[in-house]
Design a protein around this motif. Structure first.
Motif, mmCIF file in Angstrom:
data_model
loop_
_atom_site.group_PDB
_atom_site.id
_atom_site.type_symbol
_atom_site.label_atom_id
_atom_site.label_comp_id
_atom_site.label_asym_id
_atom_site.label_seq_id
_atom_site.Cartn_x
_atom_site.Cartn_y
_atom_site.Cartn_z
ATOM 1 N N GLU A 86 12.725 24.997 -47.273
ATOM 2 C CA GLU A 86 13.826 24.335 -46.644
ATOM 3 C C GLU A 86 13.955 24.224 -45.144
ATOM 4 N N HIS B 159 14.438 13.958 -45.491
ATOM 5 C CA HIS B 159 14.459 15.478 -46.061
ATOM 6 C C HIS B 159 13.884 15.314 -47.434
ATOM 7 N N GLU B 160 14.826 14.639 -48.159
ATOM 8 C CA GLU B 160 14.133 14.718 -49.672
ATOM 9 C C GLU B 160 12.714 14.293 -49.869
ATOM 10 N N TYR C 235 17.871 26.793 -43.392
ATOM 11 C CA TYR C 235 17.773 25.467 -43.013
ATOM 12 C C TYR C 235 17.671 25.128 -41.554
ATOM 13 N N HIS D 214 10.267 16.838 -49.222
ATOM 14 C CA HIS D 214 10.145 17.661 -50.099
ATOM 15 C C HIS D 214 8.908 17.455 -51.373
ATOM 16 N N GLU E 190 15.543 17.307 -54.495
ATOM 17 C CA GLU E 190 14.079 16.638 -54.374
ATOM 18 C C GLU E 190 13.308 16.653 -55.872
#
Ligand code: ZN
Length: 641
Positions: A353, A319-320, A424, A323, A290
């Motif tokens: 995370e 997900h990224e 995670y 971030h 990220e």
């Protein structure tokens, strides 16, 4: 647009060794003494990627200095990697010179990433020249392969030294690159291409440079993910083959929906524009890293063309992207360090995370990248995996976060015992627990979406890192829904219970059960990971790749464990037949009827032996089953908003 012109190179007319062959070790500047005031000069960094197909990056760097003792640092603690994973070992042919004279340097005896030297009187600028040996295989994150004959992924921290003593956000730098003829490039940096092919970037801080990786390659496609929006979001796809970067209109529409859903989830954006840098290649590493205005995303070559791999990997970009808000803008205080030499503390990674894993998967479903069934199948796998972790008896979830800087690099064997980066998957379960609890307590008036608005949706447009501590998380949750969140979270973080925290799934209207047939998502996961996963029956994960039959992992306390199987062995034969996953499944079915143990011929180093697995309950694969007495909150959570 370039604001400052690049500093000219000093010609090396008199390459002479400095008079003294040795340099007395000097005290390295400690993180405590880092100044948060502007550095007095501008660094100039020129990276030649024209040899990228050979995995060689050539670097020149000018650093304005003052005479006297100086420490130069190579980035050690890499943001997003949460560990001292800097790629120091790949730097070679380093030459430091000034006014045409080569200067001696000596490595710090404690911090390997620091070089100490004495800048002669009258010298105002150092010239550094070195090569970066881009890895040819193995490794995690930036230590993995990052260049192929057709594309290259540049992380600036791998090609940058910086002067110690200043916060990296206070050190200005101008940079440029050269790329192979005909190669395209993408980065979050503003750029200008000159006539000779040099690409120059606007002046930024060293912090922003390192936060803005660059991808380049021959096969490239840029896709607008926020058409008509005032804040651009772009998907930049690179691949080894043109066929790999063919994105269907439906795939584009779902990614556009993901961006819309994310902006709605947080209610603010903390970037001027956002660029996904996305390499679909089997020749580079596979991960996401990220950044504030971009992300470094790498996945299977057939991601866009194989529906199974698309499903398996669809959660990476969400997900990224999450971030940018959760990790880059709001950052745990222990990870908001002034430079790359200050050690990071990972104790809040279950937020950084874990919450990102939860929200990323929710967005994957809300956008249609997954349907509701795929979301539940992915969640069932996470729940089952965390529910088969005997290691929780000795190691708490909190300790996995505390030890993060070690866990990314530990062997992937005996994972159920040693525990891995469980903040995670188990973090996802905890945040589902929080979300469903808020919904239950508030009679569906509130949800975790209110938390994200309050926690991440502040200061729209601001990119200033806003650190937080555990108390801030608790206070914001209480602002959304009054409850003893401190006790709720502390209990889950410090728990040594045998079972995983599955209350959120049940409160969501579902429960973890097992079926004798795998979900499509489970099969896609096996295919992507090149494994035969019989974790929940035999307690065994076997390679389906080139080393077919190799035992990748054994669940501690499982039938495979009791039979004496160990990671590193390989299965040669099943019930007298040459090993294949089909033979293994036949044996599981036969044992369920005959009630006789499964016989495996295994090789352990140079020794062969026969082991017998006492497993008579057939196949077991995780799934979620509806709990009728609870409202279907999972479907509410994953519906498009
Ligand atoms: Zn992450």
């Amino acid at each position: 647009m370039i604001k400052n012109s690049k500093l000219p190179w000093q010609p090396l007319l008199h390459v002479l060794l400095a008079a003294s062959a040795t340099v007395t070790p000097l005290l390295a500047a400690s993180a405590d003494s880092v100044k948060d005031t502007p550095y007095f000069g501008t660094l100039a960094l020129d990276v030649d990627l024209r040899d990228a197909p050979r995995k060689l990056f050539h670097v020149h760097e000018s650093i304005p200095v003052k005479s006297g003792a100086l420490t130069l640092r190579y980035p050690k603690w890499i943001p997003g990697e949460h560990s001292p994973s800097g790629t120091l070992d790949n730097v070679t042919n380093l030459k430091i010179s000034a006014k045409g004279q080569v200067l001696s340097w000596r490595r710090d005896l404690v911090d390997m990433f620091s070089l100490n030297l004495k800048v002669p009187d009258g010298v105002a600028q150092l010239e550094l020249a070195f090569d970066y040996l881009s890895p040819a295989g193995g490794g995690e994150f930036g230590q993995s392969t990052s260049a192929t004959p057709n594309l290259a992924e540049l992380e600036w921290n791998q090609v940058t030294f910086y002067p110690a003593g200043y916060a990296v956000r206070q050190i200005p730098v101008v940079s440029s690159i050269r790329v192979p003829s005909g190669w395209h490039f993408a980065t979050a940096l503003d750029s200008k291409v000159e006539q000779d092919g040099t690409i120059r970037f606007a002046q930024v801080s060293v912090e922003q440079l390192v936060d803005s990786p660059l991808f380049t390659g021959v096969n490239y496609k840029q896709i607008d993910l926020a058409p008509g929006a005032s804040v651009p979001v772009r998907l930049n796809v690179f691949g080894d083959r043109d066929a790999n970067i063919q994105v269907t209109p439906e795939q584009i529409a779902r990614h556009q929906a993901m961006v819309k859903q994310a902006v709605a989830l947080f209610g603010a954006q903390h970037y001027g524009h956002y660029d996904f840098l996305f390499a679909v290649s089997d020749k580079t590493g596979s991960f996401g890293l990220e950044h504030h205005q971009s992300s470094d995303d790498r996945i299977y070559a057939d991601f866009f063309t194989d529906p199974e791999l698309f499903a398996r990997g669809a959660g990476l970009l969400p997900h990224e992207y999450v971030h940018s808000w959760n990790g880059k803008f709001r950052r745990p205080a222990g990870l908001a360090t002034p430079d790359y030499s200050a050690p990071m503390e990972g104790d809040l990674l279950w937020v950084y995370e874990g919450l990102t894993e939860y929200l990323g998967n929710v967005l994957t479903a809300r956008s249609g990248l997954w349907n509701a069934q795929q979301y539940r199948d992915a969640l069932a796998m996470t729940a089952a995996q965390m529910d088969h972790v005997p290691g929780r008896a000795w190691r708490s979830l909190q300790d996995t976060a505390d030890a993060a800087q070690r866990l990314y690099y530990e062997p992937r064997a005996w994972v159920s015992s040693r525990r891995s980066v469980d903040y995670y998957p188990e973090g996802e379960l905890v945040w589902l627990d929080v979300d469903t609890k808020i919904r239950e307590l508030s009679a569906n008036k509130h949800s975790l979406d209110d938390f994200t608005h309050a926690f991440h949706g502040i200061d729209n447009g601001s990119m200033k890192v806003t650190p937080y501590r555990f108390d801030d998380v608790v206070a914001t949750l209480n602002g959304v829904q009054a409850y003893d969140w401190r006790a709720f979270l502390t209990q889950r973080l410090n728990s040594h219970e045998v079972r995983a925290p599955l209350d959120g799934i049940v409160r969501g209207g579902w429960k973890l059960t097992y079926s004798d047939t795998p979900s499509a998502f489970f099969k896609a996961s096996e295919k992507a990971n090149k494994v035969t996963d019989r974790s929940y029956s035999l307690g065994l994960i076997v390679s389906a790749g080139n080393d077919k039959g190799a035992v990748n992992d054994v669940i501690w306390g499982s039938p495979a464990f009791d039979a004496g199987l160990t990671p590193g062995m390989s299965i040669v034969a099943v019930a007298g037949e040459e090993y294949s996953s089909d033979e293994l499944d036949n044996a599981i079915a036969t044992a369920a009827k005959s009630k006789k143990p499964i016989e495996l011929l295994v090789k352990n180093s140079n020794s062969y032996s026969t082991v017998r697995l006492a497993w008579f309950d057939g196949q077991k694969y995780p799934q979620l089953t509806r709990v009728e007495w609870q409202p279907d909150r999972l479907s509410d959570i994953t519906a498009a908003h």
